[in-house]
Design an enzyme around this catalytic site. Structure first.
Site, PDB file in Angstrom:
ATOM      1  N   HIS A 254      22.711  45.543 -28.495  1.00  0.00           N
ATOM      2  CA  HIS A 254      21.514  45.135 -29.241  1.00  0.00           C
ATOM      3  C   HIS A 254      21.747  45.330 -30.737  1.00  0.00           C
ATOM      4  O   HIS A 254      20.803  45.417 -31.514  1.00  0.00           O
ATOM      5  CB  HIS A 254      20.297  45.958 -28.817  1.00  0.00           C
TER       6      HIS A 254
ATOM      7  N   GLY B 165      16.261  44.119 -20.633  1.00  0.00           N
ATOM      8  CA  GLY B 165      15.798  43.079 -21.531  1.00  0.00           C
ATOM      9  C   GLY B 165      16.528  41.771 -21.294  1.00  0.00           C
ATOM     10  O   GLY B 165      17.627  41.741 -20.723  1.00  0.00           O
ATOM     11  N   SER B 166      15.929  40.691 -21.744  1.00  0.00           N
ATOM     12  CA  SER B 166      16.602  39.392 -21.711  1.00  0.00           C
ATOM     13  C   SER B 166      17.588  39.291 -22.876  1.00  0.00           C
ATOM     14  O   SER B 166      17.596  40.114 -23.779  1.00  0.00           O
ATOM     15  CB  SER B 166      15.567  38.266 -21.834  1.00  0.00           C
ATOM     16  N   GLY B 167      18.408  38.251 -22.818  1.00  0.00           N
ATOM     17  CA  GLY B 167      19.338  38.001 -23.919  1.00  0.00           C
ATOM     18  C   GLY B 167      20.750  38.464 -23.628  1.00  0.00           C
ATOM     19  O   GLY B 167      21.595  38.452 -24.522  1.00  0.00           O
ATOM     20  N   HIS B 168      21.008  38.894 -22.384  1.00  0.00           N
ATOM     21  CA  HIS B 168      22.328  39.409 -22.034  1.00  0.00           C
ATOM     22  C   HIS B 168      22.975  38.653 -20.885  1.00  0.00           C
ATOM     23  O   HIS B 168      23.902  39.165 -20.258  1.00  0.00           O
ATOM     24  CB  HIS B 168      22.238  40.889 -21.640  1.00  0.00           C
TER      25      HIS B 168
END
Lengths: 328, 328
Positions: free
Chosen positions: A216, A51-54
């Site tokens: 998350h 996923g994105s956001g890391h």
């Protein structure tokens, strides 16, 4: 909690546009980022995704001596099967492709389907899953553990192994051994905000922290009032050193990773205690990694990883590599 | 707003302990950090200094091809005269020392006193002050401007010039030309917390931002509700391009610098727009720098710097260099 963005829907694609605009060494096609140079013919390719956001995880590690391609999903959501397939094809130099990603159900399902799909075209794959988060399952159920920042060690060591011309089994074995030798635990001080969400992913009290929280916002081990940096570092070190490890080497690398908002000053204060504690335990730290390696956007907190090194892993960790936000 | 620390009093010294524990290439003595290798005999030394709380600025830039030594103060407070003296002596390889630091009254006074002090011992010094923050004074009063993230360009270019064996005047001229060619503007989204303070350094409303705020919370140009990343990027680019510059070169480097909590994703979304706008203006961006270069601990927001390059500056910017959190 404010975000610099144009719209939640455009967040990931505009981020990827910025990444390739900044990095002439990268190419993008949809939700796949690959090296401009392409896979070296006859070399094992390495693909990751998530996923994105890391950032820098995952797409930030595409580069020389690291990943050949990466499939990326929405914020905190896995990549599509189609993106995984495209990333594998982009990384294929004829010697097979290692799929090296974090142990999350959705990612596993989609990469498995993608691997089946490319098998029809004669692309051999192996899968190695990052599973370093000791807070996410007991040692007896280590296969259920989530992958977090420690996967960066597997990227680096597998990437350097592939660069030696090793075959798919050898590169996969180096990645698997690194995963087995790496353990991480995180502590969260404040939440992040998913673009478009009305409120933060979770809540913590004004002086509350959560030990063991996932990247998350997955629940951790305990919540309690903030104590001293040394007390927090001690608990993290104690928990990591209590883990069963096969290795007898006394040489380790350590990563003190900001989950986002926690500044370098505080990472260094924690590292100071961690390094003293590891020395007391008879361990020698080489090549400590301190900074932003795997984040949850603006979450405050940090994770601590210990990677046990044998002679080969130490040499591979130190081998030259270059990606947008890290260079060895 | 929570901090990982043991006590406010120990914040800076424990941070420095962590820095030198992590970096075998560095040595520490009190509030001075220098390279373990020491100054190269016959080469011009470069010293900087300033308050803590801005890592990687200032101490994080001590390393090969960058700073030889750095004097560091408490959080957001300048270094002592004694630390400045010690840093200058540590950087002296017999060819003189460039004092390259931000334009703040206290720093200027202490470095000036230190320069006088070492002059008695025959150490020649020159001073060049970073003054890149366009929000802090009008162009006609550019000498009053504060130094912020753009000073990193001056470190890099002066450091590379010194490594060529150039003399003190030439290294100082390269630094001064870089300062003159570099402009920065910042935008703040949320405050930071000084260790030990009861409340944040300033307050911003839930959806409010401040254009032009300094890295210690100095007042900016306006406060208004958060708008889109593109609108914010446009205003920052417009303000930077409206600045008078002597250079006619169409090649620039750009820094999109997180002030702390703002994640890489958002820096890249902003960079995407900045790079498109600069292309429209006929400028070619080389070597964009995107990440944490000069922070205010956990402040959210970013700064945008543009450094105009001539042929020599471009070559010096690209020359190899290595410090704890940045490698070229």
């Amino acid at each position: 909690m404010k975000k610099l963005m144009n719209s939640a829907d455009a967040f990931v694609d505009e981020m990827l546009d910025g990444l390739v605009a900044a990095c002439p060494s990268l190419r993008r096609s949809g939700r796949v980022v690959r090296t401009a140079a392409g896979p070296a013919p006859g070399r094992v390719g390495i693909v990751s995704g998530g996923g994105s956001g890391h950032l820098p995880l995952f797409t930030g590690y595409v580069g020389e001596g690291l990943l050949d391609a990466c499939a990326i999903g929405d914020v905190f959501a896995g990549p599509s099967v189609a993106s995984c397939v495209e990333a594998i094809r982009a990384a294929d130099g004829g010697a097979g492709v290692l799929l090296l990603y974090g142990n999350y159900g959705g990612d596993r399902m989609n990469f498995d389907l993608a691997a089946e799909s490319v098998e029809f075209d004669g692309v051999a794959t192996r899968s190695v899953l990052g599973a370093d988060d000791i807070a996410s399952a007991a040692p007896a159920e280590a296969h259920k553990r989530r992958g977090v920042a420690g996967i960066v060690y597997a990227y680096k060591i597998a990437g350097a192994k592939a660069a030696t011309g090793a075959d798919l089994d050898a590169v996969s074995a180096a990645a698997a051994a690194t995963v087995a030798a790496t353990r991480t635990i995180g502590v969260a001080l404040s939440p992040c905000l998913i673009p478009g969400a009305a409120s933060p992913a979770f809540e913590l009290g004004d002086q509350e922290i959560e030990m063991g929280m996932g990247i998350h916002g997955e629940p951790g081990i305990w919540r309690a009032p903030l104590t001293s940096a040394d007390a927090i570092a001690d608990e993290m070190v104690d928990r990591l050193l209590a883990e069963p490890v096969e290795e007898s080497s006394k040489r380790v690398s350590v990563m003190v990773n900001s989950l986002g908002a926690t500044p370098l000053e505080e990472l260094l204060i924690v590292y100071r205690r961690v390094s003293a504690r590891l020395a007391d335990a008879g361990l020698t730290v080489v090549m400590p990694l301190i900074g932003h390696f795997a984040t949850s956007m603006e979450m405050a907190g940090l994770s601590l990883s210990i990677c046990r090194l044998d002679g080969e892993r130490e040499a591979l960790l130190a081998a030259p590599a270059a990606c947008p936000f890290w260079r060895v």
